[in-house]
Design a protein around this motif. Structure first.
Motif, PDB file in Angstrom:
ATOM      1  N   GLY A  65       0.869  -1.105   0.151  1.00 45.51           N
ATOM      2  CA  GLY A  65       0.071   0.087   0.215  1.00 45.51           C
ATOM      3  C   GLY A  65       0.953   1.297   0.029  1.00 45.51           C
ATOM      4  N   ASP A  66       2.151   0.794  -0.237  1.00 44.01           N
ATOM      5  CA  ASP A  66       2.965   2.272  -0.147  1.00 44.01           C
ATOM      6  C   ASP A  66       3.000   3.062  -1.466  1.00 44.01           C
ATOM      7  OD1 ASP A  66       5.049   4.181   0.550  1.00 44.01           O
ATOM      8  OD2 ASP A  66       6.679   2.662   0.154  1.00 44.01           O
ATOM      9  N   GLN A  67       2.164   4.192  -1.547  1.00 44.34           N
ATOM     10  CA  GLN A  67       1.827   4.822  -2.971  1.00 44.34           C
ATOM     11  C   GLN A  67       2.836   6.369  -2.548  1.00 44.34           C
ATOM     12  OE1 GLN A  67      -2.010   4.670  -3.270  1.00 44.34           O
ATOM     13  NE2 GLN A  67      -1.861   3.271  -5.053  1.00 44.34           N
ATOM     14  N   VAL A  68       3.750   6.311  -1.729  1.00 47.22           N
ATOM     15  CA  VAL A  68       4.545   7.394  -1.727  1.00 47.22           C
ATOM     16  C   VAL A  68       5.461   7.663  -3.166  1.00 47.22           C
ATOM     17  CG1 VAL A  68       6.767   8.768  -0.673  1.00 47.22           C
ATOM     18  CG2 VAL A  68       4.915   7.759   0.761  1.00 47.22           C
ATOM     19  N   CYS A  69       5.346   8.888  -3.760  1.00 47.39           N
ATOM     20  CA  CYS A  69       6.149   8.913  -5.067  1.00 47.39           C
ATOM     21  C   CYS A  69       7.605   9.044  -4.913  1.00 47.39           C
ATOM     22  CB  CYS A  69       5.573  10.186  -5.873  1.00 47.39           C
ATOM     23  SG  CYS A  69       3.659   9.695  -6.215  1.00 47.39           S
ATOM     24  N   VAL A  70       8.444   8.409  -5.432  1.00 41.81           N
ATOM     25  CA  VAL A  70       9.863   8.356  -5.418  1.00 41.81           C
ATOM     26  C   VAL A  70      10.556   8.364  -6.748  1.00 41.81           C
ATOM     27  CG1 VAL A  70       9.722   7.577  -3.105  1.00 41.81           C
ATOM     28  CG2 VAL A  70      10.243   5.916  -5.204  1.00 41.81           C
ATOM     29  N   SER A  71      11.749   8.400  -6.945  1.00 37.73           N
ATOM     30  CA  SER A  71      12.788   8.186  -8.076  1.00 37.73           C
ATOM     31  C   SER A  71      12.433   6.757  -8.294  1.00 37.73           C
ATOM     32  CB  SER A  71      13.776   8.867  -8.059  1.00 37.73           C
ATOM     33  OG  SER A  71      14.726   7.979  -7.269  1.00 37.73           O
ATOM     34  N   SER A 133       6.363  14.265  -0.167  1.00 38.00           N
ATOM     35  CA  SER A 133       5.411  13.417  -0.898  1.00 38.00           C
ATOM     36  C   SER A 133       4.307  14.370  -1.486  1.00 38.00           C
ATOM     37  CB  SER A 133       4.683  12.463  -0.066  1.00 38.00           C
ATOM     38  OG  SER A 133       4.273  13.043   1.170  1.00 38.00           O
ATOM     39  N   PRO A 134       3.932  15.425  -0.722  1.00 35.19           N
ATOM     40  CA  PRO A 134       2.849  15.983  -1.507  1.00 35.19           C
ATOM     41  C   PRO A 134       3.115  16.798  -2.704  1.00 35.19           C
ATOM     42  CG  PRO A 134       3.356  17.249   0.345  1.00 35.19           C
ATOM     43  CD  PRO A 134       4.296  16.004   0.428  1.00 35.19           C
ATOM     44  N   TYR A 135       4.607  17.119  -2.820  1.00 33.18           N
ATOM     45  CA  TYR A 135       4.973  17.829  -4.163  1.00 33.18           C
ATOM     46  C   TYR A 135       5.279  17.031  -5.193  1.00 33.18           C
ATOM     47  CZ  TYR A 135       6.236  21.371  -0.703  1.00 33.18           C
ATOM     48  OH  TYR A 135       6.268  22.257   0.656  1.00 33.18           O
ATOM     49  N   ARG A 136       5.238  15.681  -4.922  1.00 30.36           N
ATOM     50  CA  ARG A 136       5.101  14.812  -6.109  1.00 30.36           C
ATOM     51  C   ARG A 136       3.883  14.168  -6.731  1.00 30.36           C
ATOM     52  NH1 ARG A 136      10.456  11.797  -3.284  1.00 30.36           N
ATOM     53  NH2 ARG A 136      11.748  13.565  -3.212  1.00 30.36           N
ATOM     54  N   VAL A 227      -7.465  22.341   1.804  1.00 33.35           N
ATOM     55  CA  VAL A 227      -6.288  21.877   2.714  1.00 33.35           C
ATOM     56  C   VAL A 227      -6.021  20.523   2.875  1.00 33.35           C
ATOM     57  CG1 VAL A 227      -5.651  21.782   5.228  1.00 33.35           C
ATOM     58  CG2 VAL A 227      -7.299  23.856   4.369  1.00 33.35           C
ATOM     59  N   ILE A 228      -4.693  20.248   2.647  1.00 31.63           N
ATOM     60  CA  ILE A 228      -4.199  18.743   2.475  1.00 31.63           C
ATOM     61  C   ILE A 228      -3.174  18.652   3.732  1.00 31.63           C
ATOM     62  CG2 ILE A 228      -4.693  18.265   0.256  1.00 31.63           C
ATOM     63  CD1 ILE A 228      -1.624  18.702  -0.086  1.00 31.63           C
ATOM     64  N   ALA A 229      -2.957  17.376   4.336  1.00 31.89           N
ATOM     65  CA  ALA A 229      -2.338  17.196   5.601  1.00 31.89           C
ATOM     66  C   ALA A 229      -1.507  15.928   5.198  1.00 31.89           C
ATOM     67  CB  ALA A 229      -3.193  16.784   6.761  1.00 31.89           C
ATOM     68  N   VAL A 230       0.017  15.887   5.697  1.00 31.96           N
ATOM     69  CA  VAL A 230       0.817  14.991   5.459  1.00 31.96           C
ATOM     70  C   VAL A 230       1.284  14.479   6.693  1.00 31.96           C
ATOM     71  CG1 VAL A 230       2.835  14.083   4.291  1.00 31.96           C
ATOM     72  CG2 VAL A 230       1.629  15.943   3.272  1.00 31.96           C
ATOM     73  N   GLU A 231       1.251  13.160   6.903  1.00 31.54           N
ATOM     74  CA  GLU A 231       1.781  12.545   8.005  1.00 31.54           C
ATOM     75  C   GLU A 231       3.073  12.076   7.792  1.00 31.54           C
ATOM     76  OE1 GLU A 231       0.229   8.977  11.089  1.00 31.54           O
ATOM     77  OE2 GLU A 231      -0.701   9.145   9.104  1.00 31.54           O
ATOM     78  N   GLN A 232       4.112  12.651   8.602  1.00 29.24           N
ATOM     79  CA  GLN A 232       5.364  12.270   8.191  1.00 29.24           C
ATOM     80  C   GLN A 232       5.982  10.907   8.569  1.00 29.24           C
ATOM     81  OE1 GLN A 232       8.126  14.254   7.181  1.00 29.24           O
ATOM     82  NE2 GLN A 232       9.161  12.441   7.241  1.00 29.24           N
ATOM     83  N   ALA A 233       5.273  10.150   9.317  1.00 27.63           N
ATOM     84  CA  ALA A 233       5.621   8.877   9.434  1.00 27.63           C
ATOM     85  C   ALA A 233       5.295   8.044   8.265  1.00 27.63           C
ATOM     86  CB  ALA A 233       4.867   8.260  10.713  1.00 27.63           C
TER      87      ALA A 233
END
Length: 250
Positions: A65-71, A133-136, A227-233
């Motif tokens: 379920g990890d959909q954080v955007c990375v290179s 993550s929100p910028y990507r 307004v969006i929120a990002v959980e750092q963890a």
């Protein structure tokens, strides 16, 4: 078929790009023919769901379920680290239980329960990727509602707005950051200061509105900003409400 399975690399392959271009072109024709407002075309901007990555980024997929955007390099490295996980743990466990890492390795922590042993640089990378993550995201304003809610209290005489947040069901003690997407679609823009969830995974206050995290103003848009929120963890980005306040002066 689930788009996450058919597009495991976040939709940036050559074949996927061709399909996206065709899909976008056909959608644009349909929208124009129907006379639909420009804002409605946002649905076509994220063909692989709310967490579709911008060009050049893919889902990390370090854990389910990890959909954080990375290179692409980081996604490939994460897969390799998963494959090497057992060889980097202390045989028989150690001071930190069965997942104790061998000397020179630390837990990766793309989420608090991600105990894959990696070089320290990989843990730092995971923190950075969660932060950005929100910028990507291709369409960050389209993310779904999570368990963080915001409320704006406007000051008199068009003097700006105080924004408060409440939350539940977060990872314990995690940091939450807030951003705005303006009515024109620009952003994300940092909104105020981060808040920290308590040991029970909540953000609460004696104030029924929650904890104040930003003073934004002056009011200038008749349309609300998202307004969006990002959980750092975890790097998870969720919708947290709307506000008619603007730039941050906190």
């Amino acid at each position: 078929m689930n788009s996450e399975k058919t597009t495991p690399r976040g939709g940036t392959g050559h074949g996927v790009r061709v399909r996206r271009v065709l899909s976008l072109a056909l959608s644009a024709v349909a929208v124009a023919a129907a006379g639909v407002a420009v804002e409605a075309s946002a649905a076509f901007a994220a063909p692989y769901g709310a967490y579709t990555c911008k060009t050049g980024f893919v889902w990390r997929e370090a854990v389910p379920g990890d959909q954080v955007c990375v290179s692409p390099e980081i996604r490939d490295r994460s897969a390799e680290e998963n494959a090497w996980a057992a060889s980097r743990r202390e045989p028989g466990g150690g001071a930190w239980g069965p997942d104790t890492c061998k000397s020179g390795y630390v837990w990766r922590l793309v989420r608090p329960n991600d105990l894959v042993c990696v070089p320290p640089a990989s843990r730092d990378q995971a923190y950075s990727d969660n932060y950005y993550s929100p910028y990507r995201l291709l369409a960050p304003a389209s993310v779904p509602q999570g368990t963080i809610w915001t409320t704006t209290t406007q000051s008199p005489y068009n003097g700006g707005g105080h924004i408060f947040a409440k939350a539940s069901s977060l990872w314990a003690n995690t940091i939450v950051r807030f951003y705005l997407i303006y009515p024109d679609g620009s952003g994300p823009w940092v909104a105020g200061k981060p808040l920290q969830a308590n040991a029970g995974g909540g953000i609460y206050s004696s104030d029924p509105r929650g904890q104040e995290f930003a003073f934004l103003g002056p009011v200038g848009h008749t349309k609300p900003s998202t307004v969006i929120a990002v959980e750092q963890a975890t790097g998870l980005v969720t919708y947290a409400g709307t506000t008619t306040a603007l730039m941050s002066f906190y």
